[in-house]
Scaffold this motif. Structure first.
Motif, PDB file in Angstrom:
ATOM      1  N   LEU A 155       9.626  61.151 -79.646  1.00 50.21           N
ATOM      2  CA  LEU A 155      10.367  60.170 -78.858  1.00 50.21           C
ATOM      3  C   LEU A 155       9.437  59.432 -77.897  1.00 50.21           C
ATOM      4  N   VAL A 156       8.564  60.167 -77.228  1.00 53.37           N
ATOM      5  CA  VAL A 156       7.625  59.540 -76.301  1.00 53.37           C
ATOM      6  C   VAL A 156       6.725  58.565 -77.048  1.00 53.37           C
ATOM      7  N   ARG A 157       6.252  58.959 -78.230  1.00 54.77           N
ATOM      8  CA  ARG A 157       5.368  58.091 -79.023  1.00 54.77           C
ATOM      9  C   ARG A 157       6.101  56.833 -79.478  1.00 54.77           C
ATOM     10  N   LEU A 158       7.325  56.979 -79.963  1.00 48.98           N
ATOM     11  CA  LEU A 158       8.087  55.819 -80.424  1.00 48.98           C
ATOM     12  C   LEU A 158       8.381  54.865 -79.277  1.00 48.98           C
ATOM     13  N   GLN A 159       8.664  55.413 -78.116  1.00 51.22           N
ATOM     14  CA  GLN A 159       8.931  54.550 -76.971  1.00 51.22           C
ATOM     15  C   GLN A 159       7.662  53.790 -76.579  1.00 51.22           C
ATOM     16  N   ALA A 160       6.519  54.458 -76.651  1.00 48.66           N
ATOM     17  CA  ALA A 160       5.255  53.788 -76.351  1.00 48.66           C
ATOM     18  C   ALA A 160       4.964  52.695 -77.383  1.00 48.66           C
ATOM     19  N   ASP A 161       5.239  52.978 -78.644  1.00 46.89           N
ATOM     20  CA  ASP A 161       5.010  51.985 -79.700  1.00 46.89           C
ATOM     21  C   ASP A 161       5.883  50.750 -79.508  1.00 46.89           C
ATOM     22  N   ALA A 162       7.059  50.951 -78.877  1.00 45.15           N
ATOM     23  CA  ALA A 162       7.967  49.839 -78.614  1.00 45.15           C
ATOM     24  C   ALA A 162       7.633  49.119 -77.311  1.00 45.15           C
TER      25      ALA A 162
END
Length: 265
Positions: A155-162
């Motif tokens: 979740l943290v990675r996906l939020q950073a990617d967004a």
């Protein structure tokens, strides 16, 4: 669905936001009440989950709530019919306000420091801002599980990617101070849940936090951040924390600041 709002605009997400706001109303809103007649702007109101509690605690204030999503605003108007809702981008906002309330918004923005600098221009001299954010790095739990932690990390990675930051809670003090706000104060607001607090186990651990992580599973697997098997095991282990001897901890951060009297930078 891939959107800037990493959690998407689905019906389950709207329910999750409502569960979160209602379960944590006292924790998040304690100490926030606006005087009768004051002009208050809620930035990024979403489906109105927090708006309900703002109105309840400050019934005499003049509240305006804005969001970029027309669908979310339609739900907010049904939830809180007596509030003025507007569709607007944060950077297009103008006017002068006595108080600003910004909850779970900065974490989704690629440049939160610029957002805060713009919001400061909307405050009258001496006006205040209140900002609430979580920090997914503050989650720890029993039974300990590396698979559950890996799911949270997705979740943290996906939020950073967004373009966002799921760890932004720890950054609130420097963000507000660098944006020029005075009298910046940040308070941790901690959630701890175990079987002696069944309302928090259900309302927060299961229906808020675990539901939030579960919601990005399809995207995390599709992007090869985690295997399907490890994802299932991670979510299963998160649910284990809601059982008889499970425990769960998470910290939100509530920051406040003021605009310099006289409008000085």
């Amino acid at each position: 669905m891939d959107t800037t709002y990493v959690h998407g605009y689905t019906a389950p997400e709207a329910r999750r936001l409502g569960d979160q706001a209602d379960t944590l109303a006292e924790l998040l809103h304690a100490g926030t009440a606006y005087p009768a007649g004051s002009r208050v702007l809620e930035v990024g109101c979403g489906v109105g989950a927090q708006t309900v509690h703002l109105v309840a605690r400050s019934p005499g204030a003049h509240l305006t709530a804005v969001d970029v999503s027309a669908d979310s605003l339609a739900q907010a108007r049904q939830r809180v019919p007596d509030v003025e809702f507007r569709r607007a981008d944060l950077f297009d906002l103008d006017g002068e306000w006595d108080h600003l309330f910004v909850c779970f918004v900065l974490e989704h923005l690629p440049e939160p420091e610029k957002a805060l600098a713009h919001l400061k221009t909307l405050l009258r001299p001496g006006g205040t801002i209140t900002v609430l954010e979580g920090d997914h790095g503050s989650a720890f739990f029993h039974p300990r599980s590396e698979h559950a932690q890996a799911a949270i990390d997705c979740l943290v990675r996906l939020q950073a990617d967004a373009g966002g930051d799921g760890l932004i809670g720890r950054r609130l003090y420097p963000l507000l101070a660098e944006a020029g706000f005075d009298d910046v104060v940040v308070e941790p607001r901690t959630v701890y849940a175990d079987a002696s607090r069944p309302g928090l186990v259900t309302g927060f651990t299961r229906d808020t936090f675990t539901a939030m992580v579960e919601g990005v599973g399809e995207t995390a697997v599709a992007r090869n951040l985690i295997t399907q098997g490890n994802w299932v095991r991670g979510i299963t282990d998160l649910h284990r924390t809601t059982r008889e001897y499970g425990t769960f901890h998470y910290t939100f951060f509530k920051a406040s600041g003021s605009a310099t009297p006289g409008g000085a930078p």
